[in-house]
Design an enzyme around this catalytic site. Sequence first.
Site, PDB file in Angstrom:
ATOM      1  N   ASP A  55       0.866  -1.188   0.000  1.00 42.73           N
ATOM      2  CA  ASP A  55       0.000   0.000   0.000  1.00 42.73           C
ATOM      3  C   ASP A  55       0.904   1.239   0.000  1.00 42.73           C
ATOM      4  OD1 ASP A  55      -3.252   0.219   1.027  1.00 42.73           O
ATOM      5  OD2 ASP A  55      -2.098   2.080   0.974  1.00 42.73           O
ATOM      6  N   ASP A  81       3.355   2.222  -4.550  1.00 41.87           N
ATOM      7  CA  ASP A  81       2.398   3.043  -5.286  1.00 41.87           C
ATOM      8  C   ASP A  81       2.151   2.293  -6.601  1.00 41.87           C
ATOM      9  OD1 ASP A  81       1.099   4.796  -6.964  1.00 41.87           O
ATOM     10  OD2 ASP A  81       2.306   6.541  -6.408  1.00 41.87           O
ATOM     11  N   VAL A  82       0.922   1.809  -6.799  1.00 43.92           N
ATOM     12  CA  VAL A  82       0.650   0.931  -7.945  1.00 43.92           C
ATOM     13  C   VAL A  82       0.755   1.636  -9.299  1.00 43.92           C
ATOM     14  CG1 VAL A  82      -0.807  -0.698  -6.669  1.00 43.92           C
ATOM     15  CG2 VAL A  82      -1.875   1.287  -7.791  1.00 43.92           C
ATOM     16  N   TYR A 105     -14.829   6.940 -12.488  1.00 42.76           N
ATOM     17  CA  TYR A 105     -14.702   5.674 -11.760  1.00 42.76           C
ATOM     18  C   TYR A 105     -15.291   4.524 -12.593  1.00 42.76           C
ATOM     19  CZ  TYR A 105     -15.183   2.446  -7.731  1.00 42.76           C
ATOM     20  OH  TYR A 105     -15.110   1.380  -6.864  1.00 42.76           O
ATOM     21  N   LYS A 148     -13.494   1.071 -13.917  1.00 44.15           N
ATOM     22  CA  LYS A 148     -13.945  -0.247 -13.472  1.00 44.15           C
ATOM     23  C   LYS A 148     -14.470  -1.084 -14.644  1.00 44.15           C
ATOM     24  CE  LYS A 148     -12.764   0.180  -9.176  1.00 44.15           C
ATOM     25  NZ  LYS A 148     -11.683  -0.639  -8.627  1.00 44.15           N
ATOM     26  N   THR A 176     -16.699   0.470   3.882  1.00 42.99           N
ATOM     27  CA  THR A 176     -15.268   0.776   4.089  1.00 42.99           C
ATOM     28  C   THR A 176     -15.119   2.304   4.104  1.00 42.99           C
ATOM     29  OG1 THR A 176     -14.604   1.013   1.774  1.00 42.99           O
ATOM     30  CG2 THR A 176     -14.619  -1.235   2.674  1.00 42.99           C
TER      31      THR A 176
HETATM   32  N1  LIG Z   1     -16.206  -0.167  -0.708  1.00 38.42           N
HETATM   33  C1  LIG Z   1     -17.024  -0.349  -1.728  1.00 38.42           C
HETATM   34  O1  LIG Z   1     -18.250  -0.172  -1.622  1.00 38.42           O
HETATM   35  C2  LIG Z   1     -16.464  -0.807  -3.068  1.00 38.42           C
HETATM   36  C3  LIG Z   1     -17.383  -1.185  -4.058  1.00 38.42           C
HETATM   37  C4  LIG Z   1     -16.908  -1.612  -5.276  1.00 38.42           C
HETATM   38  C5  LIG Z   1     -15.551  -1.669  -5.530  1.00 38.42           C
HETATM   39  N2  LIG Z   1     -14.671  -1.287  -4.551  1.00 38.42           N
HETATM   40  C6  LIG Z   1     -13.243  -1.366  -4.877  1.00 38.42           C
HETATM   41  O2  LIG Z   1     -12.568  -2.134  -3.896  1.00 38.42           O
HETATM   42  C7  LIG Z   1     -11.208  -1.692  -3.797  1.00 38.42           C
HETATM   43  C8  LIG Z   1     -10.872  -1.417  -2.340  1.00 38.42           C
HETATM   44  O3  LIG Z   1     -11.743  -0.393  -1.889  1.00 38.42           O
HETATM   45  P1  LIG Z   1     -12.045  -0.083  -0.359  1.00 38.42           P
HETATM   46  O4  LIG Z   1     -13.495   0.165  -0.265  1.00 38.42           O
HETATM   47  O5  LIG Z   1     -11.401  -1.078   0.517  1.00 38.42           O
HETATM   48  O6  LIG Z   1     -11.317   1.347  -0.262  1.00 38.42           O
HETATM   49  P2  LIG Z   1     -10.383   2.011   0.847  1.00 38.42           P
HETATM   50  O7  LIG Z   1     -10.349   3.444   0.492  1.00 38.42           O
HETATM   51  O8  LIG Z   1     -10.847   1.616   2.211  1.00 38.42           O
HETATM   52  O9  LIG Z   1      -8.948   1.312   0.573  1.00 38.42           O
HETATM   53  C9  LIG Z   1      -8.211   1.560  -0.600  1.00 38.42           C
HETATM   54  C10 LIG Z   1      -6.740   1.342  -0.310  1.00 38.42           C
HETATM   55  O10 LIG Z   1      -6.006   1.610  -1.515  1.00 38.42           O
HETATM   56  C11 LIG Z   1      -4.846   2.334  -1.165  1.00 38.42           C
HETATM   57  N3  LIG Z   1      -4.332   3.113  -2.298  1.00 38.42           N
HETATM   58  C12 LIG Z   1      -4.829   4.255  -2.832  1.00 38.42           C
HETATM   59  N4  LIG Z   1      -4.043   4.694  -3.824  1.00 38.42           N
HETATM   60  C13 LIG Z   1      -3.014   3.804  -3.934  1.00 38.42           C
HETATM   61  C14 LIG Z   1      -1.877   3.716  -4.772  1.00 38.42           C
HETATM   62  N5  LIG Z   1      -1.605   4.635  -5.701  1.00 38.42           N
HETATM   63  N6  LIG Z   1      -1.040   2.660  -4.622  1.00 38.42           N
HETATM   64  C15 LIG Z   1      -1.283   1.717  -3.663  1.00 38.42           C
HETATM   65  N7  LIG Z   1      -2.331   1.774  -2.825  1.00 38.42           N
HETATM   66  C16 LIG Z   1      -3.186   2.805  -2.954  1.00 38.42           C
HETATM   67  C17 LIG Z   1      -5.279   3.221   0.003  1.00 38.42           C
HETATM   68  O11 LIG Z   1      -4.157   3.697   0.755  1.00 38.42           O
HETATM   69  C18 LIG Z   1      -6.186   2.271   0.769  1.00 38.42           C
HETATM   70  O12 LIG Z   1      -5.463   1.537   1.735  1.00 38.42           O
HETATM   71  C19 LIG Z   1     -11.091  -0.472  -4.702  1.00 38.42           C
HETATM   72  O13 LIG Z   1     -10.541  -0.870  -5.949  1.00 38.42           O
HETATM   73  C20 LIG Z   1     -12.535  -0.022  -4.873  1.00 38.42           C
HETATM   74  O14 LIG Z   1     -12.735   0.692  -6.059  1.00 38.42           O
HETATM   75  C21 LIG Z   1     -15.091  -0.858  -3.323  1.00 38.42           C
END
Ligand SMILES: NC(=O)c1ccc[n+]([C@@H]2O[C@H](COP(=O)([O-])OP(=O)(O)OC[C@H]3O[C@@H](n4cnc5c(N)ncnc54)[C@H](O)[C@@H]3O)[C@@H](O)[C@H]2O)c1
Length: 267
Positions: free
Chosen positions: A38, A64-65, A156, A160, A193
Amino acid sequence: MLNDCKGKVALVTGAATGIGRSCARALAQAGAVVIATDIDQKGVEETASLITEAGGTARALVQDVTQEDVWQDIIKNIKAQEGKLHVLVNNAGIAVGASITEMSLDDWQRQIAINLDGVFLGCKHSIPLMTESGSGSIINISSVAGLRGTPGLSGYCATKGGVRLMSKAVAVECANNEWPVRCNSLHPGVIDTDIWGREIAGIAENNPDMVAPGGNRIDVNLVAMAVPGGKPGLPDDIANGVVYLASDASSYVNGTELVIDYAMTAR
Ligand SMILES: NC(=O)c1ccc[n+]([C@@H]2O[C@H](COP(=O)([O-])OP(=O)(O)OC[C@H]3O[C@@H](n4cnc5c(N)ncnc54)[C@H](O)[C@@H]3O)[C@@H](O)[C@H]2O)c1
C-alpha cells in the site's frame, strides 16, 4: 480441499485497510504467504502484524501501484525472498465523484492511473513470475460501477469497466499462450469501508438521497438503500470470494466476473 491456499504466495495491493486488508487476512488464514502492499506504510504494516499475530505469514511493502519501476522492484523482491508468486489481488483503488461537466482532468487522470494503469502494470509484471511458479490467479477488483453507470462517477465507471474487459483479454491471452495464469474480475456492491468518506463524497451533489440530513458526506447506509434488503456488505464478504478465486477450487473459472452485491444489479 475447497478454498485452500496452502503453499501459495499472494500479493495484495491496497492492503492497508478496507477490502484489501480483509483479503490479505483471509488469504493468510487459508494458508497463503501474503505480501501486503500500500502507499500507507503504517496501515499496511498493521495489516501484516495482524496476520502474523493470528499465526499467519505476511510481510508489508510500500507500493504506489501507478509506478512501473516500483512494480518491477516488488516482483524482484518477491522472487528473491519467496521465490514464487501464485496470486495477485489488484485491489488498490480510489473513487472521485464529480459531475461529468465539472470533473477536472487531474481527477480523471488520477483515477485512471490508480484504478486502470495500476491493474495493467500488476498483470504485466506478475504473469512471468506466475508462469515460472507453475500457476497463477489474478483477481482484479472492479465494481458494480464496472457493470452499469452511476451518476457523478463517470471516471470511476470508466476505470472499473476497463478493468472488467482487460481481465477477460488477459485471461484469453494467457490461455492462448499456454501461460498457466487465470484472470478474473470481482465486482463488489456497496461495501462498508472508508472509501465512502473519501473523495467519493463528491458524488453527494449528484445524489442528495445518499447524504444524511445535515451532513455533507455520502452515508454508506443510505447508498445501501439501492441494495435489495437495504444493508451494505462487509469487506469479508469480498475476501471470501477472493479466496475462492485464488484457490484451486476455482481452477476452471477464468475470464469471468464474480459479482458480490446481494442482488443489487440483479434487477
Ligand atoms: N467499498 C465499496 O463499496 C467498493 C465497491 C466496489 C468496488 N470497490 C473497490 O474495492 C477496492 C478497495 O476499496 P475499499 O473500499 O477497501 O477502499 P479504501 O479506500 O478503504 O482502501 C483503498 C486502499 O487503496 C490504497 N491506495 C490508494 N491509492 C493507492 C496507490 N496509488 N497505490 C497503492 N495503494 C493505494 C489506500 O491507501 C487504501 O489503503 C477499490 O478498488 C474499490 O474501487 C469498493
